[in-house]
Motif scaffolding. Structure first.
Motif, PDB file in Angstrom:
ATOM      1  N   LEU A 207      54.652  54.812  21.797  1.00 61.67           N
ATOM      2  CA  LEU A 207      53.399  54.406  22.411  1.00 61.67           C
ATOM      3  C   LEU A 207      52.688  55.578  23.081  1.00 61.67           C
ATOM      4  CD1 LEU A 207      54.358  50.971  24.020  1.00 61.67           C
ATOM      5  CD2 LEU A 207      53.484  51.445  21.738  1.00 61.67           C
ATOM      6  N   ALA A 211      49.099  56.876  21.988  1.00 64.93           N
ATOM      7  CA  ALA A 211      47.987  56.801  22.949  1.00 64.93           C
ATOM      8  C   ALA A 211      47.284  58.148  23.093  1.00 64.93           C
ATOM      9  CB  ALA A 211      48.507  56.324  24.301  1.00 64.93           C
ATOM     10  N   VAL A 216      43.694  54.088  22.677  1.00 65.45           N
ATOM     11  CA  VAL A 216      44.300  52.817  23.061  1.00 65.45           C
ATOM     12  C   VAL A 216      43.514  51.677  22.424  1.00 65.45           C
ATOM     13  CG1 VAL A 216      45.207  53.701  25.241  1.00 65.45           C
ATOM     14  CG2 VAL A 216      42.912  52.729  25.177  1.00 65.45           C
ATOM     15  N   ILE A 296      49.676  49.638  25.383  1.00 65.28           N
ATOM     16  CA  ILE A 296      48.578  50.559  25.098  1.00 65.28           C
ATOM     17  C   ILE A 296      47.329  49.786  24.652  1.00 65.28           C
ATOM     18  CG2 ILE A 296      50.002  52.575  24.610  1.00 65.28           C
ATOM     19  CD1 ILE A 296      49.665  51.982  21.626  1.00 65.28           C
ATOM     20  N   LEU A 624      54.843  56.671  30.461  1.00 65.44           N
ATOM     21  CA  LEU A 624      53.776  55.895  29.834  1.00 65.44           C
ATOM     22  C   LEU A 624      52.619  55.696  30.803  1.00 65.44           C
ATOM     23  CD1 LEU A 624      52.943  54.292  27.300  1.00 65.44           C
ATOM     24  CD2 LEU A 624      54.112  52.310  28.259  1.00 65.44           C
ATOM     25  N   ASN A 627      50.782  58.926  30.963  1.00 61.79           N
ATOM     26  CA  ASN A 627      50.421  59.455  29.644  1.00 61.79           C
ATOM     27  C   ASN A 627      51.055  60.830  29.401  1.00 61.79           C
ATOM     28  OD1 ASN A 627      49.133  58.720  27.285  1.00 61.79           O
ATOM     29  ND2 ASN A 627      47.271  59.842  27.757  1.00 61.79           N
TER      30      ASN A 627
END
Length: 665
Positions: A207, A211, A216, A296, A624, A627
């Protein structure tokens, strides 16, 4: 005939088996004499982690590579990120179509009415397997429409629109890579380790990278789902093409087939069962990842389910969870029926006799469009006709937790204080050099230097990454769950293997539980044990007991008949037959089951991080949130390498046991 092996001759063999433990025990025993860097790696994650680089700055290197790909202009024209964003925009085209078809509509033309979808599922189920499958398909979509007071129907259509794009893309990519790997050994040598890493990498690592490069939203969710779902299709394509008999290939050559004709007229049809099984696996992987891709921005049931879980609205979460489970079971059963469906001879007669199901589909489409033009209730049930039982579910959950609060609280506290915490402390006290030495000795014992150096390199990467302490906590949770899974799954498998009816029942339960998306297991865990290590391990055990049970049954029921007859002839009792014949012969398969259980447990540990476990999963969630692609990928590789280390050792041990028993060359 040789007599029993004397105890004096058995002793060296037993000592030989225990030999890898000796250096490990010595290093642990003399831990106070070791330098601090040999106990916990320098710059290892002890709590906050923050911007810790690790003994070797893998995170910085990966982030530098990501930044290079984001900013470096190829030929001064475009960056790698520009390419990925163009791919994402290309995904929008089929995604817009499926979204319009299922819930947005095409301008003045509305989406497919719910009565049409229910009718089509009933006809498709009748065609594939009969009235039971038709009832499952129609009942599932009727539930989604009826229990839509909180918007379950539209959320389900958003999820299915993403799956309708992800499944064909993942299947085609997996098929093409699998064909290339089956035809060229060099490609297979590159593809095989990549598939191992991709299939053992946690979902959330995908993810973060997606992203960064793809953005997203729904399109990013589809891309992450495709990346996660194509490996099983690739593996099964390679397996199916390689297992085609030489007679079939020779018949194609004798018929004068060219290379391309041989592929699409002979080999692909011959591998149909494996390919369709691959499609089934792709569908289930896509559904699992679509839920997780909500992190996301993937809209649908997954996003709503996570929101309800975060806010501890368990009744609403349970209602949505039922929808997810029904969709998963329906897609699984329909895809399995498609695998087993054999071509049928077309009957003679008029059109409705020759093609009854096509005529039924046409009638349903025309009838539902006509019905939709008369009433909006045929397109989507109005709110006043929909229901929700979340308030009743909340009351039931409250009653259960209140009634069981004392015994469950006592059990939870007992497990935490007397089992889990001491085990956790024991794992945390192990010096990393001792662990690496133990793994290396076991690898050398099983596969000599090549295997030993490989698994030691895996452990060193984890230690050098800066996340050793978190990795040890992850390992503790997996170990505890693995012990409980074996304690439940092996006896259950032994019991089920004794009779056909038991086997069918238990394997049916395994099939059903395996179709449930992983987040569903968090619901009963949080409901019964609140948020703690006990709830996380409970969810892991429920999810991961399936493989060891299945492999135990398979191993016990597939012992060569001549061995069983020889044991019966020699006068073995039922107990002797089990412990001296069946269990030793089934041991290699049980090792493979233990390996799969460990992989399932690792996967579920990452999901359980959502309810607050303090291990690698928490760091992935943190990466996450910020990022941080380098951190997410490195932590994902740490998780992957834990699984690959166990996989290499257990598979090699199983292979050696098979050779010893004469099952392999």
């Amino acid at each position: 005939m040789a007599g029993p092996v004397p105890a004096t001759e058995q002793m060296p063999s037993r000592l030989n088996m225990m030999a890898p433990m000796i250096p490990f025990a010595l290093l642990w025993l003399f831990k106070p004499l070791l330098p601090s860097w040999a106990i916990v790696p320098p710059k290892s994650c002890l709590g906050g982690c923050g911007t810790i680089e690790g003994l070797i700055p893998f995170v910085d290197w990966v982030n530098a590579g990501i930044q290079f790909l984001r900013s470096y202009e190829i030929f001064g024209l475009f960056t790698f990120r520009d390419i990925t964003r163009s791919i994402a925009r290309g995904i929008d085209v089929p995604l817009d179509f499926t979204e319009a078809l299922l819930y947005k509509g095409f301008g003045a033309v509305g989406p497919m009415p719910w009565v049409m979808i229910v009718g089509l599922m009933i006809v498709f189920g009748l065609y594939l397997r009969g009235w039971r499958l038709a009832l499952l398909g129609g009942g599932t979509f009727f539930y989604l429409s009826l229990f839509s007071l909180r918007g379950i129907w539209e959320l389900s259509m958003k999820t299915l629109s993403a799956i309708a794009v992800s499944v064909p893309l993942a299947a085609i990519i997996g098929l093409l890579i699998g064909i290339a790997a089956a035809k060229r050994q060099r490609i297979a040598m590159v593809v095989a380790p990549m598939l191992n890493i991709l299939q053992s990498l946690p979902h959330f690592s995908y993810l973060i990278i997606v992203a960064i490069f793809f953005g997203v939203g729904a399109k990013a969710g589809v891309i992450a789902t495709v990346i996660f779902a194509f490996p099983p299709m690739t593996r099964l394509t390679m397996l199916g093409l390689r297992e085609i008999s030489s007679e079939v290939r020779e018949a194609g050559i004798m018929a004068g087939c060219t290379r391309w004709q041989m592929l699409y007229k002979v080999e692909i049809p011959s591998a149909r069962s494996a390919l369709m099984l691959g499609v089934n696996q792709v569908i289930m992987q896509c559904l699992a990842m679509v839920v997780i891709a909500s992190f996301i921005g993937q809209p649908g049931l997954g996003h709503d389910l996570l929101t309800r879980l975060q806010n501890l609205r368990l009744g609403q979460a349970f209602e949505i969870g039922v929808a997810v489970v029904l969709i998963a079971v329906t897609l699984d059963r329909f895809s399995q029926a498609l695998v087993e469906k054999e071509p049928e001879r077309i009957k003679d007669g008029p059109l409705w006799v020759r093609h009854p199901y096509l005529c039924a589909i046409a009638l349903i489409i025309v009838g539902s469009i006509g019905l939709a033009s008369l009433t909006e209730a045929a397109v989507q049930l109005p709110k006043e006709y929909t229901v929700s039982i979340s308030s009743y579910l909340d009351a039931m959950i409250k009653f259960i937790t209140t009634s069981l609060f004392t015994p469950l609280g006592i059990l939870r506290d007992f497990l935490l204080v007397y089992v889990f915490m001491p085990t956790k402390a024991t794992f945390q006290s192990m010096p990393w050099v001792a662990v690496m030495t133990l793994i290396g000795c076991v690898g050398w014992k099983l596969g000599r230097w090549k295997l030993a150096l490989t698994v030691m390199a895996f452990v060193f990467f984890i230690a050098a990454s800066g996340y050793w302490v978190r990795a040890v906590i992850t390992l503790y949770m997996v170990f505890v769950a693995l012990c409980i899974c074996a304690a439940i799954g092996i006896p259950l498998g032994i019991w089920a293997a004794k009779k056909d009816r038991r086997t069918k029942f238990v394997l049916g339960l395994c099939d059903t539980f395996q179709t449930f998306p992983s987040f569903i297991y968090l619901l009963p865990a949080v409901m019964l044990f609140q948020i703690s290590d006990v709830s996380a391990i409970f969810a892991i055990v429920v999810y991961a007991t399936i493989p060891i049970t299945r492999y135990t049954i398979f191993g016990l029921r597939n012992i060569p008949s001549q061995i069983v007859e020889a044991a019966l002839t020699s006068g073995c009792t039922e107990r002797q037959m089990l412990w001296k014949v069946r269990m030793p012969m089934a041991f290699p398969e049980m090792l493979l089951g233990l390996n799969q259980t460990l992989m399932f447990a690792l996967f579920m540990v990452m999901i359980a991080g959502f309810i607050g476990t303090v291990d690698l999963s928490q760091e992935i969630f943190r990466a996450l949130s910020f990022n941080d692609g380098g951190k997410g990928l490195v932590i994902g590789l740490c998780v992957s390498l834990i699984g690959l280390t166990a996989d290499r050792l257990l598979v090699e041990w199983s292979n050696q046991q098979k050779k010893r028993l004469g099952f392999a060359n």
